[in-house]
Design a protein around this motif. Structure first.
Motif, PDB file in Angstrom:
ATOM      1  N   LEU A  73       0.840  -1.204   0.000  1.00 28.38           N
ATOM      2  CA  LEU A  73       0.000   0.000   0.000  1.00 28.38           C
ATOM      3  C   LEU A  73       0.868   1.244   0.000  1.00 28.38           C
ATOM      4  O   LEU A  73       0.630   2.185  -0.763  1.00 28.38           O
ATOM      5  N   ARG A  74       1.894   1.282   0.831  1.00 29.36           N
ATOM      6  CA  ARG A  74       2.786   2.437   0.881  1.00 29.36           C
ATOM      7  C   ARG A  74       3.506   2.648  -0.444  1.00 29.36           C
ATOM      8  O   ARG A  74       3.708   3.767  -0.886  1.00 29.36           O
ATOM      9  N   ARG A  75       3.894   1.548  -1.102  1.00 29.69           N
ATOM     10  CA  ARG A  75       4.553   1.658  -2.400  1.00 29.69           C
ATOM     11  C   ARG A  75       3.603   2.236  -3.445  1.00 29.69           C
ATOM     12  O   ARG A  75       3.975   3.084  -4.251  1.00 29.69           O
ATOM     13  N   ARG A  76       2.336   1.756  -3.435  1.00 24.33           N
ATOM     14  CA  ARG A  76       1.351   2.268  -4.404  1.00 24.33           C
ATOM     15  C   ARG A  76       1.053   3.741  -4.175  1.00 24.33           C
ATOM     16  O   ARG A  76       0.615   4.435  -5.084  1.00 24.33           O
ATOM     17  N   GLN A  77       1.241   4.223  -2.961  1.00 20.93           N
ATOM     18  CA  GLN A  77       0.959   5.624  -2.654  1.00 20.93           C
ATOM     19  C   GLN A  77       2.228   6.478  -2.667  1.00 20.93           C
ATOM     20  O   GLN A  77       2.284   7.525  -2.034  1.00 20.93           O
ATOM     21  N   GLY A  78       3.218   6.045  -3.397  1.00 19.87           N
ATOM     22  CA  GLY A  78       4.476   6.786  -3.477  1.00 19.87           C
ATOM     23  C   GLY A  78       4.318   8.180  -4.060  1.00 19.87           C
ATOM     24  O   GLY A  78       5.185   9.037  -3.872  1.00 19.87           O
ATOM     25  N   ASP A  79       3.213   8.448  -4.750  1.00 19.91           N
ATOM     26  CA  ASP A  79       2.988   9.774  -5.330  1.00 19.91           C
ATOM     27  C   ASP A  79       2.479  10.790  -4.308  1.00 19.91           C
ATOM     28  O   ASP A  79       2.426  11.979  -4.594  1.00 19.91           O
ATOM     29  N   VAL A  80       2.133  10.354  -3.113  1.00 20.10           N
ATOM     30  CA  VAL A  80       1.596  11.255  -2.087  1.00 20.10           C
ATOM     31  C   VAL A  80       2.757  11.850  -1.297  1.00 20.10           C
ATOM     32  O   VAL A  80       3.543  11.123  -0.687  1.00 20.10           O
ATOM     33  N   ARG A  84      -8.073   9.429   0.311  1.00 20.49           N
ATOM     34  CA  ARG A  84      -8.265  10.165  -0.939  1.00 20.49           C
ATOM     35  C   ARG A  84      -9.610  10.880  -0.827  1.00 20.49           C
ATOM     36  O   ARG A  84     -10.555  10.368  -0.228  1.00 20.49           O
ATOM     37  N   ALA A  85      -9.718  12.062  -1.407  1.00 23.01           N
ATOM     38  CA  ALA A  85     -10.957  12.847  -1.317  1.00 23.01           C
ATOM     39  C   ALA A  85     -12.124  12.039  -1.866  1.00 23.01           C
ATOM     40  O   ALA A  85     -12.018  11.400  -2.915  1.00 23.01           O
ATOM     41  N   GLU A  86     -13.224  12.085  -1.127  1.00 26.23           N
ATOM     42  CA  GLU A  86     -14.465  11.415  -1.483  1.00 26.23           C
ATOM     43  C   GLU A  86     -14.307   9.897  -1.627  1.00 26.23           C
ATOM     44  O   GLU A  86     -15.137   9.246  -2.241  1.00 26.23           O
ATOM     45  N   GLN A  87     -13.239   9.349  -1.060  1.00 29.62           N
ATOM     46  CA  GLN A  87     -13.024   7.902  -1.028  1.00 29.62           C
ATOM     47  C   GLN A  87     -12.656   7.517   0.407  1.00 29.62           C
ATOM     48  O   GLN A  87     -11.508   7.175   0.685  1.00 29.62           O
ATOM     49  N   PRO A  88     -13.605   7.590   1.330  1.00 26.43           N
ATOM     50  CA  PRO A  88     -13.270   7.435   2.751  1.00 26.43           C
ATOM     51  C   PRO A  88     -12.819   6.034   3.157  1.00 26.43           C
ATOM     52  O   PRO A  88     -12.521   5.812   4.319  1.00 26.43           O
ATOM     53  N   LEU A  89     -12.725   5.107   2.213  1.00 23.54           N
ATOM     54  CA  LEU A  89     -12.200   3.783   2.528  1.00 23.54           C
ATOM     55  C   LEU A  89     -10.797   3.570   1.955  1.00 23.54           C
ATOM     56  O   LEU A  89     -10.236   2.485   2.064  1.00 23.54           O
ATOM     57  N   GLN A  90     -10.214   4.597   1.357  1.00 27.04           N
ATOM     58  CA  GLN A  90      -8.888   4.512   0.748  1.00 27.04           C
ATOM     59  C   GLN A  90      -7.860   5.220   1.634  1.00 27.04           C
ATOM     60  O   GLN A  90      -7.452   6.346   1.370  1.00 27.04           O
ATOM     61  N   ARG A  91      -7.453   4.553   2.708  1.00 25.06           N
ATOM     62  CA  ARG A  91      -6.512   5.142   3.670  1.00 25.06           C
ATOM     63  C   ARG A  91      -5.180   5.500   3.012  1.00 25.06           C
ATOM     64  O   ARG A  91      -4.653   4.756   2.203  1.00 25.06           O
ATOM     65  N   ILE A  92      -4.653   6.649   3.396  1.00 20.47           N
ATOM     66  CA  ILE A  92      -3.310   7.049   3.003  1.00 20.47           C
ATOM     67  C   ILE A  92      -2.373   6.540   4.094  1.00 20.47           C
ATOM     68  O   ILE A  92      -2.578   6.810   5.276  1.00 20.47           O
ATOM     69  N   ALA A  93      -1.342   5.800   3.704  1.00 27.24           N
ATOM     70  CA  ALA A  93      -0.492   5.124   4.683  1.00 27.24           C
ATOM     71  C   ALA A  93       0.933   5.652   4.689  1.00 27.24           C
ATOM     72  O   ALA A  93       1.815   5.018   5.241  1.00 27.24           O
ATOM     73  N   VAL A  94       1.180   6.797   4.101  1.00 29.86           N
ATOM     74  CA  VAL A  94       2.554   7.302   3.986  1.00 29.86           C
ATOM     75  C   VAL A  94       2.759   8.563   4.820  1.00 29.86           C
ATOM     76  O   VAL A  94       1.818   9.237   5.218  1.00 29.86           O
ATOM     77  N   SER A 152       1.759  18.668  -2.044  1.00 28.65           N
ATOM     78  CA  SER A 152       2.659  19.267  -3.038  1.00 28.65           C
ATOM     79  C   SER A 152       3.112  18.269  -4.094  1.00 28.65           C
ATOM     80  O   SER A 152       3.954  18.598  -4.914  1.00 28.65           O
ATOM     81  N   SER A 153       2.561  17.076  -4.104  1.00 33.91           N
ATOM     82  CA  SER A 153       2.992  16.059  -5.054  1.00 33.91           C
ATOM     83  C   SER A 153       2.293  16.228  -6.396  1.00 33.91           C
ATOM     84  O   SER A 153       1.475  17.111  -6.595  1.00 33.91           O
ATOM     85  N   THR A 154       2.590  15.308  -7.265  1.00 29.75           N
ATOM     86  CA  THR A 154       1.943  15.303  -8.586  1.00 29.75           C
ATOM     87  C   THR A 154       0.644  14.519  -8.548  1.00 29.75           C
ATOM     88  O   THR A 154       0.024  14.300  -9.573  1.00 29.75           O
ATOM     89  N   SER A 155       0.234  14.084  -7.376  1.00 28.79           N
ATOM     90  CA  SER A 155      -1.001  13.319  -7.237  1.00 28.79           C
ATOM     91  C   SER A 155      -2.187  14.138  -7.731  1.00 28.79           C
ATOM     92  O   SER A 155      -2.338  15.305  -7.399  1.00 28.79           O
ATOM     93  N   ALA A 156      -3.037  13.500  -8.512  1.00 30.41           N
ATOM     94  CA  ALA A 156      -4.204  14.194  -9.053  1.00 30.41           C
ATOM     95  C   ALA A 156      -5.349  14.249  -8.053  1.00 30.41           C
ATOM     96  O   ALA A 156      -6.340  14.919  -8.289  1.00 30.41           O
ATOM     97  N   PHE A 157      -5.213  13.526  -6.949  1.00 31.39           N
ATOM     98  CA  PHE A 157      -6.290  13.439  -5.986  1.00 31.39           C
ATOM     99  C   PHE A 157      -6.049  14.347  -4.790  1.00 31.39           C
ATOM    100  O   PHE A 157      -4.998  14.267  -4.163  1.00 31.39           O
TER     101      PHE A 157
END
Length: 170
Positions: A30-37, A63-73, A135-140
């Motif tokens: 999960l942390r690897r997939r969220q490397g853009d955050v 993620r905004a409007e996705q309250p089940l998608q925890r950010i783990a980084v 400040s990342s390139t994340s679109a979310f």
């Protein structure tokens, strides 16, 4: 230890160890997939005049409007006691066990009340969410959730900082 006792212990310990290992591997993935955050920004030397300081519970960031998608980084993955300071320059967040972070006022996209997020449900809009872009390139954009003793006061203190159009409540 007899053979029967040994087999009983092994039949419990081995599956628990496998489940624990799978949980660790899943969290790392999960942390690897969220490397853009990028997470919270460093606290500036002058964040501005403090309008409100509150000791509260940081619940989660998703993620905004996705309250089940925890950010783990970047220290945002776990629930923690926090000292939140709303200042004219943004929001300072001191999470227990993590370096202090900052959400600049320019990054704020919305604030509102919520009744649930990934691991917490409360009645009567007891959670406050703050929508922000890192400040990342994340679109979310991200939503951070807090359990406040006075949610109305926290929302009222943050609202004047938002310069972009307010987003709908989560």
């Amino acid at each position: 230890m007899s053979r029967t006792e040994w087999l009983t212990v092994a039949s419990v310990a081995i599956p628990l160890a496998v489940v624990g290992l799978l949980m660790v591997l899943g969290w790392r993935a999960l942390r690897r997939r969220q490397g853009d955050v990028a997470g919270l920004a460093p606290v500036p030397s002058d964040p501005g005049r403090a309008a409100l300081t509150e000791d509260l519970l940081y619940v989660a960031t998703t993620r905004a409007e996705q309250p089940l998608q925890r950010i783990a980084v970047k220290g945002l993955g776990f629930r923690a006691r926090a000292l939140l300071t709303v200042a004219t320059g943004g929001i300072r967040l001191d999470l227990a066990g993590v370096e202090p972070g900052f959400i600049p006022a320019a990054a704020l996209r919305g604030v509102g009340r919520a009744t649930w997020t990934i691991d917490r449900a409360v009645s009567n809009d007891g959670l406050v969410f703050v929508r922000w872009s890192d400040s990342s390139t994340s679109a979310f954009p991200l939503d951070s959730y807090f359990r406040s003793a006075d949610p109305a006061a926290l929302v009222a203190a943050i609202e004047p900082l938002i310069t972009t159009p307010r987003e709908a409540a989560a």
